[in-house]
Design a protein around this motif. Structure first.
Motif: not given
Lengths: 186, 194
Positions: B57-63, B147-168
Motif C-alpha cells: 500500500g505504501v509503495l502503491f501510494g508513492f507510485m 512531489p509530482s510533476e504537476e505539483l513541482r510545476r505549480e510550485l515553480e510557477q508560484l515561485r516565479r510569480e511571487t518573484k515577479e510580484w516582488h520585482e513589480l
C-alpha cells in the motif's frame, strides 16, 4: 524521474516479482500435490483422495469426501462396489485421541482380515498414501465387504481437519486413518 | 481528445500498478494461510498478513503521487478484488487443471464454495483496511518526498510569480519614490526657505 521514485519503483517491482514466483510455485504445488496425492495432510483436496485399488489386474478408485469442518461427517463412495460409506472417526474430543483411536481400530480390523502392511506410524504421523494390494476379488477383505456390506475399512494417510478456536479459520490437517462403515446403496 | 489522453494515461497507470500490486498481496496471503504449498515456510503469519498489504500500500501510494487520492483509494479496491481472484484461482487450481473435481460432502457445491468464501472474506477483511491505510500514507508522504510533476510545476510557477510580484512591487515603490521626489522639486511652496 527522480532517484527516490526510481528506488521505490524498483522495490515495488521486486515485490511483484517475488510475489509472482511464490504464487506460481504455490499453484503448481497445489496441482501437483493434489494430482499425486502425496501430501494428504497439507492438501486442501485431501477430501477427495483417489486411492488406487489393485484387485487382480483391475484398478478401482475410491473417492473420499469429507467436510472440512467436521471430520465425523464423512461420506465415501466406493464406486467399484456401489457402496455408500459413512465414516465415524471416533468420539468428539481430542483430535489426537480420535486419530489414534481410529487408526487402532482400522489397524485391528485390517489385521483381522489378513491385510498386510503398515497402516500408521505409532505416533499417528503417517503422511503418505498407502495403497493396499488386494490379491484377488475373493480376498478376505473384499469378501467381507461383499458379504456383510456394513463394515470396515480402508483409507490411508487420509487427512482429518480440525478447526481451532481463536485460529479456527486456520486449518490444520492431521493425518489419520479413518474407520468406515459400509452399507450397500439402496 | 487532448484532455482524454492524460486521463486515460492516469487510469492505465492506476490499473497497471493495482494489478501488479495484487500479485504479492495474494502470494503472501497464500504463504501465510496455505503453508503446505509454498516453497518455504514462515512462522510469523500475523506479521506477514499485516506487513505485506501495508508495504504494498505504501509503495502503491508513492507510485501514484501524480494521481489524486480518489484514484489511490479506487486502486486499492482493484488490488483487493484482483487479489481475491488470484486466491480463488489458487484454491480452485486442481479443479481448473482437471486433477480434481469439486466433491461436496454435505450438499452439492456447498463445501468448497463456503470454504473459498470464508477465505476470501477473511482476506478482504484483513487486507483492505491495511492496504488502504498504507496507500493513503504513501500518497501523503509522496507529496513531501517525491512531489509530482504537476505539483513541482505549480510550485515553480508560484515561485516565479511571487518573484515577479516582488520585482513589480519594488519597481512600483521605486517609481513612487521617484515621483515623490520630483513632485517635491516641482512644487514651489514646498521649496525650502532661504
Amino acid at each position: 524521474m527522480n532517484r527516490v521514485r526510481a528506488l521505490l519503483l524498483t522495490a515495488y517491482l521486486v515485490l511483484v516479482i517475488v510475489g509472482g514466483v511464490i504464487y506460481v510455485q504455490s499453484v503448481s504445488n497445489m496441482v501437483l500435490y493434489t494430482e499425486a496425492d502425496q501430501r494428504f495432510p497439507s492438501s486442501l483436496y485431501a477430501n477427495e483422495v483417489r486411492i488406487p485399488r489393485y484387485v487382480g489386474d483391475k484398478v478401482y478408485s475410491i473417492n473420499c469426501n469429507f467436510s472440512f469442518e467436521n471430520p465425523a461427517r464423512v461420506s465415501i463412495r466406493l464406486r467399484a462396489f456401489s457402496f455408500e460409506i459413512a465414516i465415524d472417526s471416533g468420539a468428539p474430543g481430542n483430535p489426537y485421541d480420535d486419530v489414534r483411536l481410529a487408526s487402532e481400530r482400522i489397524g485391528e480390523a485390517a489385521e483381522s482380515l489378513g491385510d498386510a502392511g503398515p497402516l500408521i506410524d505409532p505416533g499417528g504421523k503417517l503422511i503418505r498414501s498407502y495403497a493396499m494390494r488386494v490379491p484377488a476379488d475373493d480376498s478376505p477383505l473384499m469378501n467381507h465387504l461383499n458379504a456383510n456390506g456394513n463394515y470396515i475399512v480402508i483409507l490411508y494417510g487420509l487427512a482429518v481437519s480440525y478447526g481451532y478456536s481463536g485460529t479456527a479459520l486456520l486449518r490444520q490437517f492431521w493425518p489419520g486413518i479413518i474407520t468406515v462403515e459400509v452399507a450397500p446403496v439402496g | 481528445m487532448a484532455e482524454l489522453k492524460p486521463r486515460l494515461r492516469a487510469f492505465l497507470e492506476v490499473m497497471v500498478y493495482s494489478l501488479a500490486g495484487s500479485v504479492p498481496v495474494a502470494a503472501f496471503f497464500i504463504l501465510a494461510f496455505f503453508p503446505g504449498y509454498v516453497p518455504f515456510s514462515i512462522t510469523e503469519t500475523g506479521t506477514i498478513l499485516i506487513l505485506t498489504p501495508l508495504i504494498v500500500g505504501v509503495l502503491f501510494g508513492f507510485m501514484l503521487s501524480e494521481c489524486d487520492l480518489r484514484s489511490v483509494a479506487a486502486g486499492t479496491l482493484v488490488i483487493v478484488i484482483s487479489s481475491s481472484v488470484l486466491v480463488t484461482a489458487f484454491i480452485m487450481s486442481p479443479i481448473l487443471a482437471g486433477v480434481a473435481s469439486a466433491a461436496p460432502a454435505v450438499a452439492p457445491g456447498e463445501v468448497l464454495e463456503i470454504y473459498i468464501a470464508q477465505r476470501i472474506l477473511l482476506f478482504v477483511v484483513l487486507s483492505f483496511p491495511v492496504l488502504l491505510l498504507g496507500a493513503v500514507v504513501g500518497r501523503a508522504l509522496s507529496e513531501r518526498v517525491v512531489p509530482s510533476e504537476e505539483l513541482r510545476r505549480e510550485l515553480e510557477q508560484l515561485r516565479r510569480e511571487t518573484k515577479e510580484w516582488h520585482e513589480l512591487l519594488e519597481r512600483r515603490a521605486e517609481l513612487q519614490r521617484q515621483d515623490a521626489r520630483s513632485a517635491r522639486k516641482e512644487e514651489p511652496g514646498l521649496e525650502p526657505k532661504k
